[in-house]
Design an enzyme around this catalytic site. Structure first.
Site, PDB file in Angstrom:
ATOM      1  N   VAL A   1      40.907  36.885  48.097  1.00 46.33           N
ATOM      2  CA  VAL A   1      41.347  35.598  48.656  1.00 46.33           C
ATOM      3  C   VAL A   1      42.585  35.841  49.517  1.00 46.33           C
ATOM      4  O   VAL A   1      43.553  36.452  49.073  1.00 46.33           O
ATOM      5  CB  VAL A   1      41.643  34.588  47.529  1.00 46.33           C
ATOM      6  CG1 VAL A   1      42.189  33.284  48.117  1.00 46.33           C
ATOM      7  CG2 VAL A   1      40.377  34.307  46.737  1.00 46.33           C
ATOM      8  N   GLY A  28      42.195  37.452  35.607  1.00 44.71           N
ATOM      9  CA  GLY A  28      42.938  38.158  34.569  1.00 44.71           C
ATOM     10  C   GLY A  28      42.996  37.279  33.335  1.00 44.71           C
ATOM     11  O   GLY A  28      42.116  36.428  33.114  1.00 44.71           O
ATOM     12  N   PHE A  29      44.028  37.458  32.536  1.00 41.80           N
ATOM     13  CA  PHE A  29      44.109  36.686  31.292  1.00 41.80           C
ATOM     14  C   PHE A  29      44.205  35.189  31.569  1.00 41.80           C
ATOM     15  O   PHE A  29      43.503  34.390  30.954  1.00 41.80           O
ATOM     16  CB  PHE A  29      45.310  37.147  30.470  1.00 41.80           C
ATOM     17  CG  PHE A  29      45.119  38.514  29.888  1.00 41.80           C
ATOM     18  CD1 PHE A  29      44.396  38.680  28.723  1.00 41.80           C
ATOM     19  CD2 PHE A  29      45.621  39.637  30.520  1.00 41.80           C
ATOM     20  CE1 PHE A  29      44.187  39.935  28.179  1.00 41.80           C
ATOM     21  CE2 PHE A  29      45.429  40.901  29.994  1.00 41.80           C
ATOM     22  CZ  PHE A  29      44.711  41.056  28.823  1.00 41.80           C
ATOM     23  N   GLY A  57      41.778  34.718  40.631  1.00 41.05           N
ATOM     24  CA  GLY A  57      42.257  35.724  39.687  1.00 41.05           C
ATOM     25  C   GLY A  57      41.571  35.583  38.343  1.00 41.05           C
ATOM     26  O   GLY A  57      41.653  34.535  37.704  1.00 41.05           O
ATOM     27  N   GLU A  88      55.044  53.688  25.899  1.00 39.49           N
ATOM     28  CA  GLU A  88      53.663  53.935  25.488  1.00 39.49           C
ATOM     29  C   GLU A  88      53.043  55.038  26.337  1.00 39.49           C
ATOM     30  O   GLU A  88      52.362  55.933  25.839  1.00 39.49           O
ATOM     31  CB  GLU A  88      52.846  52.637  25.613  1.00 39.49           C
ATOM     32  CG  GLU A  88      53.303  51.583  24.609  1.00 39.49           C
ATOM     33  CD  GLU A  88      52.477  50.314  24.626  1.00 39.49           C
ATOM     34  OE1 GLU A  88      51.808  50.042  25.634  1.00 39.49           O
ATOM     35  OE2 GLU A  88      52.515  49.586  23.611  1.00 39.49           O
ATOM     36  N   ASP A 136      51.304  35.767  35.125  1.00 36.30           N
ATOM     37  CA  ASP A 136      52.449  36.537  35.632  1.00 36.30           C
ATOM     38  C   ASP A 136      53.018  35.962  36.919  1.00 36.30           C
ATOM     39  O   ASP A 136      54.202  36.168  37.214  1.00 36.30           O
ATOM     40  CB  ASP A 136      52.002  37.980  35.924  1.00 36.30           C
ATOM     41  CG  ASP A 136      52.018  38.854  34.682  1.00 36.30           C
ATOM     42  OD1 ASP A 136      52.295  38.329  33.591  1.00 36.30           O
ATOM     43  OD2 ASP A 136      51.737  40.058  34.805  1.00 36.30           O
ATOM     44  N   ALA A 167      50.489  39.111  28.220  1.00 31.68           N
ATOM     45  CA  ALA A 167      49.159  38.527  28.081  1.00 31.68           C
ATOM     46  C   ALA A 167      49.163  37.206  27.287  1.00 31.68           C
ATOM     47  O   ALA A 167      48.531  36.236  27.722  1.00 31.68           O
ATOM     48  CB  ALA A 167      48.216  39.547  27.451  1.00 31.68           C
TER      49      ALA A 167
HETATM   50  C1  LIG Z   1      50.475  48.967  32.211  1.00 29.91           C
HETATM   51  C2  LIG Z   1      50.605  47.593  31.632  1.00 29.91           C
HETATM   52  C3  LIG Z   1      50.707  47.433  30.254  1.00 29.91           C
HETATM   53  C4  LIG Z   1      50.847  46.170  29.706  1.00 29.91           C
HETATM   54  N1  LIG Z   1      50.919  46.043  28.345  1.00 29.91           N
HETATM   55  C5  LIG Z   1      50.954  44.823  27.793  1.00 29.91           C
HETATM   56  C6  LIG Z   1      50.936  44.656  26.379  1.00 29.91           C
HETATM   57  O1  LIG Z   1      50.900  45.636  25.632  1.00 29.91           O
HETATM   58  N2  LIG Z   1      50.948  43.393  25.879  1.00 29.91           N
HETATM   59  C7  LIG Z   1      50.990  42.290  26.685  1.00 29.91           C
HETATM   60  O2  LIG Z   1      50.977  41.164  26.195  1.00 29.91           O
HETATM   61  N3  LIG Z   1      51.023  42.415  28.033  1.00 29.91           N
HETATM   62  C8  LIG Z   1      51.004  43.651  28.605  1.00 29.91           C
HETATM   63  N4  LIG Z   1      51.020  43.782  29.968  1.00 29.91           N
HETATM   64  C9  LIG Z   1      51.175  42.581  30.785  1.00 29.91           C
HETATM   65  C10 LIG Z   1      49.876  41.809  30.918  1.00 29.91           C
HETATM   66  O3  LIG Z   1      48.829  42.691  31.244  1.00 29.91           O
HETATM   67  C11 LIG Z   1      50.051  40.757  31.986  1.00 29.91           C
HETATM   68  O4  LIG Z   1      51.125  39.923  31.624  1.00 29.91           O
HETATM   69  C12 LIG Z   1      48.780  39.934  32.142  1.00 29.91           C
HETATM   70  O5  LIG Z   1      47.735  40.755  32.594  1.00 29.91           O
HETATM   71  C13 LIG Z   1      49.011  38.778  33.115  1.00 29.91           C
HETATM   72  O6  LIG Z   1      47.810  38.080  33.240  1.00 29.91           O
HETATM   73  P1  LIG Z   1      47.473  37.362  34.615  1.00 29.91           P
HETATM   74  O7  LIG Z   1      46.199  36.648  34.393  1.00 29.91           O
HETATM   75  O8  LIG Z   1      48.632  36.600  35.115  1.00 29.91           O
HETATM   76  O9  LIG Z   1      47.282  38.548  35.671  1.00 29.91           O
HETATM   77  P2  LIG Z   1      46.284  39.786  35.664  1.00 29.91           P
HETATM   78  O10 LIG Z   1      45.778  40.079  34.323  1.00 29.91           O
HETATM   79  O11 LIG Z   1      47.017  40.859  36.394  1.00 29.91           O
HETATM   80  O12 LIG Z   1      45.069  39.290  36.556  1.00 29.91           O
HETATM   81  C14 LIG Z   1      45.210  38.946  37.907  1.00 29.91           C
HETATM   82  C15 LIG Z   1      43.833  39.003  38.537  1.00 29.91           C
HETATM   83  O13 LIG Z   1      43.916  38.445  39.847  1.00 29.91           O
HETATM   84  C16 LIG Z   1      43.146  39.215  40.745  1.00 29.91           C
HETATM   85  N5  LIG Z   1      43.689  38.968  42.064  1.00 29.91           N
HETATM   86  C17 LIG Z   1      44.986  39.045  42.446  1.00 29.91           C
HETATM   87  N6  LIG Z   1      45.127  38.684  43.718  1.00 29.91           N
HETATM   88  C18 LIG Z   1      43.886  38.358  44.174  1.00 29.91           C
HETATM   89  C19 LIG Z   1      43.376  37.930  45.422  1.00 29.91           C
HETATM   90  N7  LIG Z   1      44.195  37.742  46.482  1.00 29.91           N
HETATM   91  N8  LIG Z   1      42.056  37.723  45.553  1.00 29.91           N
HETATM   92  C20 LIG Z   1      41.231  37.929  44.504  1.00 29.91           C
HETATM   93  N9  LIG Z   1      41.651  38.336  43.276  1.00 29.91           N
HETATM   94  C21 LIG Z   1      42.970  38.540  43.126  1.00 29.91           C
HETATM   95  C22 LIG Z   1      43.307  40.635  40.222  1.00 29.91           C
HETATM   96  O14 LIG Z   1      42.235  41.448  40.637  1.00 29.91           O
HETATM   97  C23 LIG Z   1      43.312  40.418  38.704  1.00 29.91           C
HETATM   98  O15 LIG Z   1      42.027  40.507  38.169  1.00 29.91           O
HETATM   99  C24 LIG Z   1      50.881  45.038  30.543  1.00 29.91           C
HETATM  100  C25 LIG Z   1      50.755  45.189  31.925  1.00 29.91           C
HETATM  101  C26 LIG Z   1      50.612  46.443  32.467  1.00 29.91           C
HETATM  102  C27 LIG Z   1      50.475  46.603  33.954  1.00 29.91           C
END
Ligand SMILES: Cc1cc2nc3c(=O)[nH]c(=O)nc-3n(C[C@H](O)[C@H](O)[C@H](O)COP(=O)(O)OP(=O)(O)OC[C@H]3O[C@@H](n4cnc5c(N)ncnc54)[C@H](O)[C@@H]3O)c2cc1C
Length: 433
Positions: free
Chosen positions: A82, A16-17, A14, A174, A306, A319
Site C-alpha cells: 500500500v 501483523g498482530f 498490515g 535473545e 507499533d 505484541a
Molecule cells: C526481532 C523482534 C523480536 C521481538 N520480540 C518480541 C517479544 O518477544 N515479545 C513481544 O511482545 N514483542 C516482540 N517484538 C515486537 C512485536 O513483534 C511487535 O510489537 C508487533 O509485531 C507489532 O505488531 P504490529 O501489528 O503493529 O506490526 P507487525 O507485526 O510488524 O505487522 C505489520 C505488518 O504490516 C505490513 N505492512 C507494513 N507496511 C505495509 C504496506 N505499506 N503495505 C502492505 N503491508 C504493509 C507488514 O508486512 C507486516 O505484516 C519483537 C519484534 C522484533 C522485530
C-alpha cells in the site's frame, strides 16, 4: 456513514498482530473486511531471531493469511504494497496503482529499524524485522565460517568470526545468546580445522546495564549468564560508526567485523502516503492517534500496533499491546457503526520476558520477578501458544526439544545459495534488506 448491518467496508493495512486481530473481530461482526499486506503470510516476529540463528526454520514462524481466514467468508485478503491512503477520497492505493475504497480504515503497518543517525549503520548493519532478513543473516553467518576456514590470514579469519550485536534490550540479549549457542556450539564443531578460539560474539549496550527496562537484579543475572555462555558484553559502549569491515565506538575503539546486527531501536513504520505535514508523529516515531485510536480529524481512520501512539498513553511496542489495539480498533468501528461512542485505549501491562539461552530466561509477570528455568518455561509456553497454526507450534516445539537435548541446530544450510557461485568470498547483501 455506512452502518454495521449494511456490511460497511473496512480496509486494514498490515496483517501483523494488530491487523490480524482486528480483521478476525470485524469479520465476525458482519463487516466486509479487506486485509492488505505486502506478504501473503503473518510473521511471528518474536521468534525471528531463532530463524536467524538456525534454531527453527523460517516457515515455522510464518502462516499463510488466506489459510487464517478460510473460515471467515467476510474477510478477503489482498497481497499488495500500500503506497497511499487518500483520506479525502476514502481509498487506499497500491504500488501497482490499484485503488480500494473503504468506509473505515485501520492502519497497522508496524515499525521499522531505526539507526539514530549512526553513520554507516543503514548500509552495513543487518536488521531483524523480516523473514528475508533472518535468512540473509543466517546465510551470512554460515558463509563467514566457510570463508574463515579457507582463510590463511589469521586477522581476516578473526574478523570473519567476530559477530557484533548492537543493543542490549530483549531482542539483543535473545539474539546474542542464541548466536553464541550456535557459533560456539554446533557450528564450531562443524569446522574442526578452524581455530574456534577466534569466534567472538560481542553485545554492545550504550547504557550501564543490559535489559534496562527490567529490574537491576535481572539485568545482573542476564549479564552473568551471557558471560558464561561466551558472550562478551560491553556496557557503556555506544556505536559511533558502522563500516563494511569494522564497528567503531564513541570512545574511539574499533572492532574488526563484517557482521553487525542492529537491534537497538525501532520507530513507527512510515504510514503509507502520509507526509509528516499531514500527520504529527509522536514518541518513537509513531502516528499520534487520539485515545480511541482514531486519527485527529478523521474519525473513520484508526491506527493500531507499533505504528500508533494512542493519546496520552505510551504503551511499549510489543505484541500484546498491538493485539489489544487491533481488538479495540475493531470494537470501536463496530460501536461507531452502531451509533455508539468509541472506547478509549487503556494500556494493561502484561509483563516482560526475555530468554537468554537454554534453560535461562528472565521475566517480570503478575507483579513478581522470575529467572532461570521457571522463567524459561514461562517464556516457552507464552511464545508457543501465540504461534499461529497447530503444525507450526508442533514443529517449533520439536526443534526446541532437539536443540535442548542434543545441543544441535539442524538448519545449518546456506540457502538460497549465492547466485555468484559456491566460492566463499561474496556475502549476502546487507543494508537494503
Ligand atoms: C526481532 C523482534 C523480536 C521481538 N520480540 C518480541 C517479544 O518477544 N515479545 C513481544 O511482545 N514483542 C516482540 N517484538 C515486537 C512485536 O513483534 C511487535 O510489537 C508487533 O509485531 C507489532 O505488531 P504490529 O501489528 O503493529 O506490526 P507487525 O507485526 O510488524 O505487522 C505489520 C505488518 O504490516 C505490513 N505492512 C507494513 N507496511 C505495509 C504496506 N505499506 N503495505 C502492505 N503491508 C504493509 C507488514 O508486512 C507486516 O505484516 C519483537 C519484534 C522484533 C522485530
Amino acid at each position: 456513514m455506512a452502518t454495521r448491518d449494511s456490511g460497511a467496508k473496512v480496509v486494514i493495512v498490515g496483517a501483523g498482530f494488530a491487523g490480524l486481530w482486528a480483521a478476525r473481530r470485524l469479520g465476525r461482526k458482519g463487516f466486509s473486511v479487506r486485509l492488505m499486506d505486502r506478504n501473503n503470510y503473518h510473521t511471528f516476529l518474536p521468534l525471528i531471531y531463532q530463524a536467524a540463528t538456525a534454531v527453527i526454520e523460517p516457515e515455522q514462524i510464518a502462516y499463510p493469511l488466506r489459510a487464517v481466514f478460510k473460515k471467515h467468508p467476510r474477510v478477503s485478503f489482498t497481497l499488495a504494497e500500500v503506497r497511499e491512503a487518500d483520506f479525502a477520497a476514502r481509498v487506499v492505493r497500491t504500488a501497482r496503482g490499484r485503488e480500494y475504497s473503504y468506509d473505515y480504515l485501520v492502519l497497522a503497518p508496524g515499525s521499522e529499524t531505526t539507526f539514530f543517525g549512526v553513520p554507516g549503520a543503514a548500509e552495513h548493519a543487518f536488521r531483524l524485522k523480516s523473514l528475508e532478513q533472518a535468512i540473509g543473516f543466517r546465510n551470512h553467518a554460515l558463509a563467514c565460517f566457510e570463508r574463515a576456514a579457507a582463510e590463511e590470514d589469521q586477522g581476516a579469519a578473526r574478523r570473519l568470526l567476530t559477530f557484533v550485536v548492537v543493543g542490549g534490550g530483549p531482542t539483543g540479549v535473545e539474539f546474542a545468546g542464541a548466536l553464541a549457542e550456535l557459533a560456539l556450539g554446533p557450528l564450531a564443531g562443524d569446522f574442526p580445522g578452524l581455530n574456534t578460539s577466534q569466534v567472538r560474539v560481542v553485545l554492545l549496550e550504550a547504557a550501564q546495564r543490559v535489559l534496562p527496562t527490567f529490574p537491576p537484579g535481572l539485568s545482573d543475572y542476564t549479564l552473568g549468564r551471557l558471560s558464561r555462555m561466551g558472550v562478551e558484553v560491553w556496557l557503556n559502549s555506544a556505536v559511533a560508526r558502522v563500516g563494511a569491515d569494522s564497528v567503531e565506538l564513541v570512545g574511539g575503539e574499533s572492532l574488526p567485523t563484517e557482521s553487525v546486527v542492529w537491534t537497538a531501536g525501532v520507530t513507527g513504520a512510515r504510514a503509507p502516503g502520509f507526509s509528516d505535514a499531514r500527520v504529527s508523529r509522536g514518541a518513537g516515531g509513531r502516528l499520534l492517534a487520539g485515545p480511541t485510536l482514531q486519527l485527529p480529524g478523521h474519525p473513520e481512520v484508526f491506527v493500531a500496533g507499533d505504528a500508533c501512539k494512542p493519546g496520552e498513553a505510551d504503551p511499549p511496542m510489543n505484541a500484546p499491546a498491538a493485539i489489544a489495539q487491533g481488538r479495540l480498533a475493531a470494537e470501536n468501528i463496530s460501536r461507531l457503526a452502531a451509533g455508539k461512542e468509541p472506547r478509549e485505549y487503556v494500556y494493561r501491562d502484561k509483563g516482560q520476558l526475555a530468554t537468554i539461552g537454554r534453560s535461562a530466561a528472565v521475566a517480570v509477570m503478575w507483579g513478581r520477578t522470575f529467572k532461570g528455568l521457571t522463567a524459561w518455561a514461562v517464556w516457552l509456553l507464552v511464545h508457543l501458544v501465540h504461534i499461529i497454526g497447530f503444525r507450526n507450534r508442533l514443529l517449533v516445539l520439536v526443534n526446541w526439544m532437539w536443540n535442548y537435548f542434543f545441543h544441535e541446530r539442524g538448519i545449518r544450510i546456506i540457502f538460497p545459495s549465492d547466485p555468484h557461485g559456491p566460492e566463499p568470498g561474496r556475502l549476502p547483501e546487507k543494508g537494503h534488506q
